[in-house]
Design an enzyme around this catalytic site. Structure first.
Site, mmCIF file in Angstrom:
data_model
loop_
_atom_site.group_PDB
_atom_site.id
_atom_site.type_symbol
_atom_site.label_atom_id
_atom_site.label_comp_id
_atom_site.label_asym_id
_atom_site.label_seq_id
_atom_site.Cartn_x
_atom_site.Cartn_y
_atom_site.Cartn_z
ATOM 1 N N PRO A 30 0.590 -1.419 0.102
ATOM 2 C CA PRO A 30 -0.054 0.053 -0.079
ATOM 3 C C PRO A 30 0.900 1.331 -0.163
ATOM 4 C CG PRO A 30 0.279 -0.673 2.225
ATOM 5 C CD PRO A 30 0.979 -1.721 1.169
ATOM 6 N N GLY A 31 0.484 2.293 -0.708
ATOM 7 C CA GLY A 31 1.022 3.585 -0.620
ATOM 8 C C GLY A 31 0.102 4.454 -0.399
ATOM 9 N N ARG A 32 -0.806 5.040 -1.539
ATOM 10 C CA ARG A 32 -1.463 6.270 -1.465
ATOM 11 C C ARG A 32 -2.784 5.899 -0.194
ATOM 12 N NH1 ARG A 32 -3.287 8.913 -6.119
ATOM 13 N NH2 ARG A 32 -2.821 6.821 -7.336
ATOM 14 N N ARG A 41 0.386 16.358 -9.747
ATOM 15 C CA ARG A 41 -0.691 15.287 -10.257
ATOM 16 C C ARG A 41 -1.973 15.987 -10.849
ATOM 17 N NH1 ARG A 41 -3.840 13.098 -7.263
ATOM 18 N NH2 ARG A 41 -3.704 11.138 -8.097
ATOM 19 N N CYS A 83 6.203 28.844 -15.995
ATOM 20 C CA CYS A 83 5.892 29.223 -17.383
ATOM 21 C C CYS A 83 5.159 28.340 -18.152
ATOM 22 C CB CYS A 83 7.048 30.012 -17.723
ATOM 23 S SG CYS A 83 7.601 31.335 -16.863
HETATM 24 N N1 LLP Z 1 3.182 -1.765 -5.853
HETATM 25 C C1 LLP Z 1 3.726 -1.233 -7.127
HETATM 26 C C2 LLP Z 1 4.369 -2.266 -7.869
HETATM 27 C C3 LLP Z 1 3.143 -0.250 -7.875
HETATM 28 O O1 LLP Z 1 3.875 0.150 -9.162
HETATM 29 C C4 LLP Z 1 2.523 0.965 -7.003
HETATM 30 C C5 LLP Z 1 2.275 2.243 -7.513
HETATM 31 C C6 LLP Z 1 2.415 0.581 -5.727
HETATM 32 C C7 LLP Z 1 2.402 -0.702 -5.171
HETATM 33 C C8 LLP Z 1 1.589 1.376 -4.751
HETATM 34 O O2 LLP Z 1 0.324 1.584 -5.161
HETATM 35 P P1 LLP Z 1 -0.558 2.614 -4.426
HETATM 36 O O3 LLP Z 1 -1.172 1.791 -3.076
HETATM 37 O O4 LLP Z 1 0.121 3.872 -4.023
HETATM 38 O O5 LLP Z 1 -1.987 2.767 -5.344
HETATM 39 N N2 LLP Z 1 1.851 8.951 -9.615
HETATM 40 C C9 LLP Z 1 0.461 8.362 -9.625
HETATM 41 C C10 LLP Z 1 0.468 7.164 -8.935
HETATM 42 C C11 LLP Z 1 1.327 5.847 -9.608
HETATM 43 C C12 LLP Z 1 1.258 4.745 -8.740
HETATM 44 C C13 LLP Z 1 2.339 3.751 -9.206
HETATM 45 N N3 LLP Z 1 2.629 2.314 -8.681
HETATM 46 C C14 LLP Z 1 -0.429 9.351 -9.040
HETATM 47 O O6 LLP Z 1 -0.064 10.525 -8.479
HETATM 48 O O7 LLP Z 1 -1.789 8.999 -9.009
#
Ligand code: LLP
Length: 421
Positions: A274-276, A312, A342
């Site tokens: 998990p990230g977001r 974003r 710019c």
């Molecule tokens: N695992 C892998 C292999 C991933 O590629 C990602 C995110 C995650 C975990 C974590 O995903 P999350 O739980 O955060 O959804 N920059 C974009 C999001 C790119 C996500 C890339 N991969 C944004 O700002 O929405």
């Protein structure tokens, strides 16, 4: 639930008034709440407590050492995608045994770095990558623990740029080809097959795509096991969405329930990335209004943060709510909140209702904790902003604001150009 709340019309992070922070730290800055980060990590992790599992925080979403340490202290691991992220995770104190390495383009140097650190597993995404890893492992005289990232061809129903589990995406090994890759891996002396992985996308607001891919994975694991290939780890990736505006993503407990119901009978350690969902609503970007101007068709609020600080909105058309740091009672108006860069694509909010603002006012760009600072750049030669962590009524600058000297660090004017100026 987060800890950015109004008290007497003043926005606070936990017990710290934002206006005071802005006066002391300067603007713009990213601000994270320790209590919210902790709460969100636990809300995600706790529902899995009855299963052998590991929540590997996706470092790319928010990679500050202090934040990585916070999750490591809570028992979390790290999901990394580069040697740089490995360096960060180790520096932050994440045990190597809790680090998984994802990504389609790992270099041999990065593989060696991971092998020397003895990380938990490499999520391998192609046959050529497998061969490279075998070669590097031989060179070091070690064995690589491997999981293959399979592409289950499932539609995550999210923004095209962050959909990763469709057949047309560059990620993973098509599930129908993956059996042959496992069979090959089995023959390689320095590869130890450990798991099956997938990650189908980010900002998912429904449980069903996760379940659809899990079913495909389960079926695939069954076929591997019939061939005598033992799978001890199942990595389901990340991707659970958050509320930026009107989305109604499943609560982590609901996500966990659905996954656990589907996992019954599978004897694997579950890895999640998990990230977001953990950091997204635990961080904001604080910016100050420079000027306002009324064009013939639009009103603009020009602030000191731009697309280089938060990409974003420009990159994905993403919505981030804008809130006043001091509620002046002037209400809302439709205006574009734009930065000093710019480019017309430089906006933090476009065509939405935002607080009526005057020069000098502070604004909070909400839900900016994930993919905010980590995607920031020095475009237009703008030093990257500070990152601040609040815990209760105290704050800590966890990354100092860059200076102009930082901007040119590593640059050089070759001798042949130095004669004239
Ligand atoms: N695992 C892998 C292999 C991933 O590629 C990602 C995110 C995650 C975990 C974590 O995903 P999350 O739980 O955060 O959804 N920059 C974009 C999001 C790119 C996500 C890339 N991969 C944004 O700002 O929405």
């Amino acid at each position: 639930m987060n800890h950015f709340t109004y008290k007497n019309k003043e926005l606070y992070c936990e017990d710290m008034p934002l206006a005071q922070l802005a006066a002391e730290v300067g603007t713009p800055f990213y601000l994270y709440s320790n209590a919210t980060l902790t709460r969100h990590f636990q809300a995600f992790d706790a529902p899995f407590q009855n299963l052998p599992h590991l929540s590997c925080f996706a470092v790319k979403s928010c990679s500050n050492l202090a934040i990585l340490r916070l999750f490591a202290n809570l028992g979390g691991g790290a999901d990394i995608v580069s040697g740089g992220e490995l360096f960060r995770a180790l520096r932050a104190g994440v045990p190597a045994a809790r680090i998984v390495y994802s990504g389609v383009g790992k270099t041999r140097e990065e593989m060696a770095q991971g092998l020397k650190a003895d990380i938990l597993q490499f999520n391998v995404e192609s046959e050529q990558e497998l061969d490279a890893l075998q070669e590097v492992a031989v060179g070091l005289g070690v064995t690589a623990r491997v999981s293959f990232r399979v592409n289950p061809d499932v539609d995550p129903k999210t923004h095209a740029y962050i959909s990763t589990g469709l057949a047309k995406n560059k990620f993973g090994i098509p599930i129908e080809q993956a059996g042959a890759v496992y069979a090959r891996a089995r023959q390689l002396p320095n590869i130890r097959i450990q798991g099956v992985s997938c990650h189908i996308g980010s900002q998912l607001t429904q449980v069903s795509p996760f379940i659809e891919s899990l079913r495909k994975l389960k079926d695939f694991i069954g076929r591997l096991q019939a061939e005598g290939i033992v799978i001890s780890h199942l990595d389901l990736g990340g991707g659970l969405g958050i509320q930026y505006r009107e989305e109604e993503p499943p609560h982590p407990a609901e996500y966990a329930r659905a996954i656990q119901a589907e996992l019954a009978g599978l004897d694997c350690t579950l890895i999640l990335e998990p990230g977001r969902v953990i950091v997204g609503n635990a961080g904001i970007l604080v910016t100050r209004v420079h000027y306002t101007k009324q064009g013939p068709t639009k009103k603009f609020v020009i602030v000191d943060a731009g697309m280089n600080d938060l990409a974003r909105p420009s990159l994905y058309g993403a919505y981030h709510a804008i809130r006043p740091v001091r509620d002046t009672g002037l209400g809302l108006e439709v205006a574009d909140v734009v930065g000093p860069i710019c480019e017309t694509g430089d906006f933090l909010s476009r065509d939405h209702e935002v607080p009526v603002s005057r020069p000098g006012d502070l604004l909070a760009v909400m839900s900016a904790g994930a993919y905010g600072f980590t995607m920031s750049s020095n475009y237009n030669s703008r030093p990257r902003v500070a990152e601040v962590l609040v815990a209760g009524d105290s704050y800590h600058v966890i990354r100092r604001r860059e200076t102009q000297d930082d901007l040119i660090r590593g640059e050089e004017i070759p001798a042949f150009l130095q004669e004239k100026a």
